[in-house]
Design a protein around this motif. Structure first.
Motif, PDB file in Angstrom:
ATOM      1  N   GLU A   7       0.743  -1.120  -0.075  1.00 56.90           N
ATOM      2  CA  GLU A   7       0.039   0.056   0.140  1.00 56.90           C
ATOM      3  C   GLU A   7       0.933   1.296   0.131  1.00 56.90           C
ATOM      4  O   GLU A   7       0.510   2.385  -0.593  1.00 56.90           O
ATOM      5  CB  GLU A   7      -0.969  -0.095   1.288  1.00 56.90           C
ATOM      6  N   GLU A   8       1.982   0.956   0.853  1.00 57.54           N
ATOM      7  CA  GLU A   8       2.917   2.461   1.040  1.00 57.54           C
ATOM      8  C   GLU A   8       3.413   2.718  -0.378  1.00 57.54           C
ATOM      9  O   GLU A   8       3.574   3.803  -0.718  1.00 57.54           O
ATOM     10  CB  GLU A   8       3.911   2.138   1.834  1.00 57.54           C
ATOM     11  N   ILE A  12       3.077   6.249  -2.653  1.00 60.25           N
ATOM     12  CA  ILE A  12       4.218   7.024  -3.315  1.00 60.25           C
ATOM     13  C   ILE A  12       3.979   7.185  -4.978  1.00 60.25           C
ATOM     14  O   ILE A  12       4.112   8.185  -5.319  1.00 60.25           O
ATOM     15  CB  ILE A  12       5.579   6.465  -3.079  1.00 60.25           C
ATOM     16  N   ASN A  13       3.834   6.130  -5.404  1.00 61.65           N
ATOM     17  CA  ASN A  13       3.872   6.013  -7.180  1.00 61.65           C
ATOM     18  C   ASN A  13       2.568   6.936  -7.522  1.00 61.65           C
ATOM     19  O   ASN A  13       2.592   7.568  -8.334  1.00 61.65           O
ATOM     20  CB  ASN A  13       3.581   4.584  -7.508  1.00 61.65           C
ATOM     21  N   LEU A  49       9.853   6.277   5.863  1.00 64.61           N
ATOM     22  CA  LEU A  49       9.108   7.451   6.372  1.00 64.61           C
ATOM     23  C   LEU A  49       7.482   7.184   6.799  1.00 64.61           C
ATOM     24  O   LEU A  49       7.149   7.390   7.777  1.00 64.61           O
ATOM     25  CB  LEU A  49       9.199   8.727   5.548  1.00 64.61           C
ATOM     26  N   MET A  50       6.814   6.876   5.856  1.00 61.32           N
ATOM     27  CA  MET A  50       5.054   6.529   6.065  1.00 61.32           C
ATOM     28  C   MET A  50       5.240   5.417   7.197  1.00 61.32           C
ATOM     29  O   MET A  50       4.544   5.643   8.106  1.00 61.32           O
ATOM     30  CB  MET A  50       4.698   5.794   4.712  1.00 61.32           C
ATOM     31  N   LEU A  51       6.002   4.355   7.295  1.00 63.15           N
ATOM     32  CA  LEU A  51       6.044   3.331   8.335  1.00 63.15           C
ATOM     33  C   LEU A  51       6.310   3.911   9.836  1.00 63.15           C
ATOM     34  O   LEU A  51       5.814   3.304  10.647  1.00 63.15           O
ATOM     35  CB  LEU A  51       6.714   2.293   8.056  1.00 63.15           C
ATOM     36  N   GLY A  58       0.646   7.731  13.403  1.00 63.44           N
ATOM     37  CA  GLY A  58       0.249   8.704  12.564  1.00 63.44           C
ATOM     38  C   GLY A  58      -0.519   8.005  11.345  1.00 63.44           C
ATOM     39  O   GLY A  58      -0.694   6.673  11.361  1.00 63.44           O
ATOM     40  N   ASN A  59      -0.833   8.697  10.158  1.00 66.25           N
ATOM     41  CA  ASN A  59      -1.442   8.079   9.057  1.00 66.25           C
ATOM     42  C   ASN A  59      -0.838   8.546   7.634  1.00 66.25           C
ATOM     43  O   ASN A  59      -0.024   9.474   7.693  1.00 66.25           O
ATOM     44  CB  ASN A  59      -2.774   8.558   9.002  1.00 66.25           C
ATOM     45  N   TYR A  60      -1.222   7.767   6.556  1.00 63.02           N
ATOM     46  CA  TYR A  60      -0.562   8.106   5.486  1.00 63.02           C
ATOM     47  C   TYR A  60      -0.936   9.127   4.616  1.00 63.02           C
ATOM     48  O   TYR A  60      -0.199   9.964   3.981  1.00 63.02           O
ATOM     49  CB  TYR A  60      -0.742   6.739   4.431  1.00 63.02           C
ATOM     50  N   GLU A  61      -2.098   9.702   4.928  1.00 63.58           N
ATOM     51  CA  GLU A  61      -2.532  10.894   4.380  1.00 63.58           C
ATOM     52  C   GLU A  61      -1.693  12.049   4.731  1.00 63.58           C
ATOM     53  O   GLU A  61      -1.419  13.010   3.766  1.00 63.58           O
ATOM     54  CB  GLU A  61      -4.035  11.105   4.836  1.00 63.58           C
TER      55      GLU A  61
END
Length: 286
Positions: A7-8, A12-13, A49-51, A58-61
């Motif tokens: 998902e991460e 990014i893509n 960074l996202m993980l 935190g969250n991906y948004e």
């Protein structure tokens, strides 16, 4: 492990494609940036960074723009690295300066750094500070690398070089993710240490693969001095390969020990998988 299915990676893509599609068609810039950004790559730093943000709640948004900024400044550094090292192949395709010329490639790198600054500007001071310091460290590391073939270059010089040139962006990615999730400074510093240890291990193994010619997606006409060449001054080729491998694994273990301090979570499991994916799993005998 197929990291492209994560998902991460998709976040990014998607963000990268949206940025490229929104660029002005009136100049060559869109083509050059598109060539660089769509030439593959594991997107490991932005994923970290996202993980790191997720492991801190935190969250991906909230973290995706910072993650894209990390990927852009990393890609820009590869452009500059290829120009300095006379790299002809990057990620299995023709390097940007070979395809479009050094001027267009250099300007594309400048564009990507500027875009990364725009993306990072909306975050808090600790996030921006980590990002800026990483960019400066990467430039300093590159200057050390350039001088590696002139005069004496010992293991202390090598580790100083890769700490700045490579590990600094891994470290910043992890720390930035923590700060974006409003983690305290101690937690951010712990994750920064994780990123630094992982980055050092990654670079040693990348050098090991180049030294043993088992990595075919990158080729340069100029080669830097690696830890293998330094070790081989005092030992056989096989002994130097084994020593470098052992040192890399020690750094991997240190990185994992830091992650062990966090409670169970999907983000932690993925960080452990990423750690092995770009280090242990890259070593041929493993």
């Amino acid at each position: 492990m197929n990291i492209e299915e994560w998902e991460e990676y998709q976040h990014i893509n998607d963000a990268m494609n949206d940025m490229i599609n929104s660029m002005d068609d009136s100049s060559q810039m869109k083509s050059v940036v598109g060539h660089i950004c769509r030439s593959g790559g594991k997107r490991v730093r932005p994923i970290i960074l996202m993980l790191a943000s997720r492991i801190c709640g935190g969250n991906y948004e909230k973290s995706v723009n910072a993650a894209l900024a990390i990927e852009l400044i990393h890609s820009a550094s590869l452009i500059h690295d290829d120009i300095l090292d006379e790299g002809v192949i990057r990620r299995g395709v023709e390097s940007a300066h070979k395809k479009y010329g050094p001027a267009a490639a250099m300007l594309a790198g400048d564009y990507m750094i500027s875009k990364s600054i725009e993306l990072i500007s909306s975050y808090t001071a600790p996030v921006v500070r980590e990002f800026g310091r990483a960019g400066m460290a990467m430039a300093e590391g590159e200057t050390i690398d350039i001088k590696s073939t002139n005069g004496t270059f010992e293991d202390s010089n090598y580790f100083d070089c890769i700490n700045k040139k490579t590990a600094s962006l891994f470290a910043a990615s992890a720390a930035m993710g923590a700060y974006i999730a409003d983690a305290d400074e101690a937690t951010a510093e712990m994750l920064k240490d994780y990123g630094e240890k992982l980055g050092i291990a990654y670079q040693i193994i990348d050098d090991l693969l180049e030294y043993t010619e088992t990595s075919g997606d990158k080729r340069s006409d100029h080669e830097s001095v690696s830890i293998l060449q330094i070790y081989q001054k005092d030992m056989s080729q096989q002994e130097s390969i084994q020593k470098a491998t052992d040192v890399a694994i020690e750094y991997v273990d240190m990185a994992k020990d830091i992650l062990a301090k966090f409670g169970p979570s999907d983000a932690k499991d993925k960080l452990l998988k990423v750690t092995d994916y770009i280090t242990i799993e890259m070593i041929p005998e493993y």
